[in-house]
Design a protein around this motif. Structure first.
Motif, PDB file in Angstrom:
ATOM      1  N   VAL A  40       0.839  -1.210   0.000  1.00 36.79           N
ATOM      2  CA  VAL A  40       0.000   0.000   0.000  1.00 36.79           C
ATOM      3  C   VAL A  40       0.865   1.248   0.000  1.00 36.79           C
ATOM      4  O   VAL A  40       0.604   2.231  -0.725  1.00 36.79           O
ATOM      5  N   LEU A  41       1.922   1.216   0.809  1.00 32.38           N
ATOM      6  CA  LEU A  41       2.803   2.381   0.887  1.00 32.38           C
ATOM      7  C   LEU A  41       3.528   2.614  -0.440  1.00 32.38           C
ATOM      8  O   LEU A  41       3.643   3.768  -0.915  1.00 32.38           O
ATOM      9  N   THR A  42       3.977   1.539  -1.064  1.00 33.97           N
ATOM     10  CA  THR A  42       4.669   1.680  -2.356  1.00 33.97           C
ATOM     11  C   THR A  42       3.716   2.224  -3.424  1.00 33.97           C
ATOM     12  O   THR A  42       4.080   3.131  -4.213  1.00 33.97           O
TER      13      THR A  42
ATOM     14  N   VAL B 184       2.115   1.731 -12.831  1.00 30.65           N
ATOM     15  CA  VAL B 184       3.514   1.487 -12.402  1.00 30.65           C
ATOM     16  C   VAL B 184       3.550   0.937 -10.983  1.00 30.65           C
ATOM     17  O   VAL B 184       4.265  -0.025 -10.671  1.00 30.65           O
ATOM     18  N   GLY B 185       2.748   1.544 -10.089  1.00 31.47           N
ATOM     19  CA  GLY B 185       2.724   1.058  -8.707  1.00 31.47           C
ATOM     20  C   GLY B 185       2.209  -0.359  -8.604  1.00 31.47           C
ATOM     21  O   GLY B 185       2.758  -1.190  -7.868  1.00 31.47           O
ATOM     22  N   LEU B 186       1.104  -0.632  -9.347  1.00 28.41           N
ATOM     23  CA  LEU B 186       0.575  -2.000  -9.309  1.00 28.41           C
ATOM     24  C   LEU B 186       1.561  -2.993  -9.929  1.00 28.41           C
ATOM     25  O   LEU B 186       1.615  -4.155  -9.506  1.00 28.41           O
TER      26      LEU B 186
ATOM     27  N   GLY C 230       4.522  -7.617  -9.279  1.00 33.41           N
ATOM     28  CA  GLY C 230       5.721  -8.441  -9.444  1.00 33.41           C
ATOM     29  C   GLY C 230       6.243  -8.956  -8.116  1.00 33.41           C
ATOM     30  O   GLY C 230       6.649 -10.130  -7.982  1.00 33.41           O
ATOM     31  N   TRP C 231       6.190  -8.069  -7.136  1.00 31.20           N
ATOM     32  CA  TRP C 231       6.633  -8.461  -5.781  1.00 31.20           C
ATOM     33  C   TRP C 231       5.771  -9.601  -5.264  1.00 31.20           C
ATOM     34  O   TRP C 231       6.268 -10.611  -4.745  1.00 31.20           O
ATOM     35  N   LEU C 232       4.438  -9.443  -5.409  1.00 34.25           N
ATOM     36  CA  LEU C 232       3.498 -10.440  -4.885  1.00 34.25           C
ATOM     37  C   LEU C 232       3.555 -11.739  -5.691  1.00 34.25           C
ATOM     38  O   LEU C 232       3.452 -12.836  -5.126  1.00 34.25           O
ATOM     39  N   ALA C 233       3.750 -11.638  -7.020  1.00 27.16           N
ATOM     40  CA  ALA C 233       3.805 -12.845  -7.854  1.00 27.16           C
ATOM     41  C   ALA C 233       5.027 -13.700  -7.510  1.00 27.16           C
ATOM     42  O   ALA C 233       4.933 -14.931  -7.383  1.00 27.16           O
ATOM     43  N   THR C 234       6.191 -13.067  -7.389  1.00 24.31           N
ATOM     44  CA  THR C 234       7.389 -13.842  -7.031  1.00 24.31           C
ATOM     45  C   THR C 234       7.268 -14.434  -5.632  1.00 24.31           C
ATOM     46  O   THR C 234       7.712 -15.563  -5.382  1.00 24.31           O
ATOM     47  N   LEU C 235       6.619 -13.690  -4.729  1.00 25.07           N
ATOM     48  CA  LEU C 235       6.420 -14.218  -3.379  1.00 25.07           C
ATOM     49  C   LEU C 235       5.523 -15.450  -3.399  1.00 25.07           C
ATOM     50  O   LEU C 235       5.802 -16.460  -2.734  1.00 25.07           O
ATOM     51  N   ALA C 236       4.445 -15.386  -4.191  1.00 26.90           N
ATOM     52  CA  ALA C 236       3.532 -16.529  -4.276  1.00 26.90           C
ATOM     53  C   ALA C 236       4.235 -17.750  -4.877  1.00 26.90           C
ATOM     54  O   ALA C 236       4.039 -18.889  -4.421  1.00 26.90           O
TER      55      ALA C 236
ATOM     56  N   TRP D  85      13.707 -10.535  -4.528  1.00 28.25           N
ATOM     57  CA  TRP D  85      14.498  -9.525  -3.815  1.00 28.25           C
ATOM     58  C   TRP D  85      14.726  -8.291  -4.689  1.00 28.25           C
ATOM     59  O   TRP D  85      14.830  -7.171  -4.155  1.00 28.25           O
ATOM     60  N   SER D  86      14.785  -8.476  -6.001  1.00 27.74           N
ATOM     61  CA  SER D  86      14.936  -7.315  -6.887  1.00 27.74           C
ATOM     62  C   SER D  86      13.715  -6.399  -6.809  1.00 27.74           C
ATOM     63  O   SER D  86      13.852  -5.166  -6.723  1.00 27.74           O
ATOM     64  N   PHE D  87      12.508  -6.996  -6.812  1.00 31.59           N
ATOM     65  CA  PHE D  87      11.293  -6.174  -6.671  1.00 31.59           C
ATOM     66  C   PHE D  87      11.255  -5.496  -5.306  1.00 31.59           C
ATOM     67  O   PHE D  87      10.830  -4.334  -5.176  1.00 31.59           O
ATOM     68  N   GLY D  88      11.700  -6.222  -4.258  1.00 31.08           N
ATOM     69  CA  GLY D  88      11.722  -5.601  -2.932  1.00 31.08           C
ATOM     70  C   GLY D  88      12.686  -4.443  -2.867  1.00 31.08           C
ATOM     71  O   GLY D  88      12.374  -3.380  -2.294  1.00 31.08           O
TER      72      GLY D  88
END
Length: 286
Positions: A18-20, A40-42, A47-53, A73-76
């Motif tokens: 949410v903050l990002t 861009v934010g989504l 990407g962050w959420l997809a790699t995490l899943a 880690w790159s998305f993070g």
């Protein structure tokens, strides 16, 4: 137990996404249309959420992919970089924005901790077995310590008793030795005295005129016990045979042997007779 690690990770992930998204919309919304900034934010959050899943799916299968982990880690890092850049360019509240720029990295770290917990988690049955083994080991150690303490106390008591008994024996021996020494000194004094020695010598005077044997002190010291063979197997001597043996031993040397010397040679020769019979035979032949 699983909720203790997964809930903080989920909460931190939601806050960081949410903050990002908010920072990207506010920061890029001034330069590009806000739908573009929203996409861009989504994209970053997606990407962050997809790699995490995908990482979670691999972890559930007991697998691991370094490429997927690197992308995650790159998305993070990208999300954290966006927050840091916004904080550095913000005209107001730059410190506050910079203080929350670490949230994406913290969310990834929490998911890493949760993955490590899952790899080391055990079932309740295994945990109960481990607790049982540990308790059994503690019980055995406690029993061993108690046994060692009891054996040490027993040995200490035994040594104390032996030491006290030895001390009592030593005291009795010392007292006995002192008494014997005193008695021996008294006998020696009586033997060395002129009047007393003559009186004691007259008691043992022989029938033969002119022969006055010297009064001998009793033997004080170790003596050799007679063998059981001489006491059991030797036949009892008659009075006549005993008289003959006593007279032969007595007159085997010149002058004739004293009773003490005769008795010693009599017993050394293997003969057996009571002290009373031997003295009676001595009186008869002497």
């Amino acid at each position: 137990m699983r909720a203790k690690t997964v809930l903080p990770a989920v909460a931190m992930t939601a806050v960081s996404m949410v903050l990002t998204l908010a920072v990207v919309v506010m920061w890029l919304g001034t330069a590009v249309p806000w739908p573009v900034a929203l996409v861009v934010g989504l994209g970053i959050d997606g990407g962050w959420l997809a790699t995490l899943a995908y990482e979670r799916r691999l972890a559930a299968q007991g697998d691991h992919n370094r490429a997927v982990t690197a992308v995650g880690w790159s998305f993070g890092i990208l999300a954290a970089g966006v927050l840091v850049a916004h904080a550095l360019t913000a005209e107001e509240s730059a410190g506050a924005w910079l203080a929350v720029a670490w949230l994406p990295i913290a969310a990834k770290a929490l998911w890493l901790v949760h993955a490590m917990w899952e790899r080391t988690a055990l079932t309740p049955v295994a945990l109960d077995a481990i607790r049982g083994i540990q308790q059994e080991a503690r019980d055995e150690a406690a029993v061993a310590r108690a046994r060692l303490r009891a054996e040490a106390a027993t040995e200490e008591t035994r040594l104390t008793a032996v030491t006290e008994a030895g001390a009592r024996v030593a005291r009795v021996q010392a007292k006995t030795a002192q008494t014997l020494s005193s008695a021996w000194s008294t006998l020696e004094t009586a033997r060395a005295g002129e009047e007393t020695g003559r009186a004691l010598t007259s008691v043992t005077a022989r029938v033969t005129p002119g022969v006055t044997p010297r009064w001998e002190l009793p033997v004080w010291g170790p003596s050799e016990p007679l063998a059981a063979r001489s006491l059991e197997s030797a036949p009892a001597l008659t009075d006549e045979a005993l008289d003959v043996l006593v007279d032969e031993i007595r007159t085997s040397e010149t002058p004739a042997l004293s009773y003490r010397e005769m008795a010693a040679r009599f017993r050394a020769a293997g003969h057996s007779a009571s002290e009373m019979r031997l003295r009676t035979a001595w009186k008869r032949v002497a």
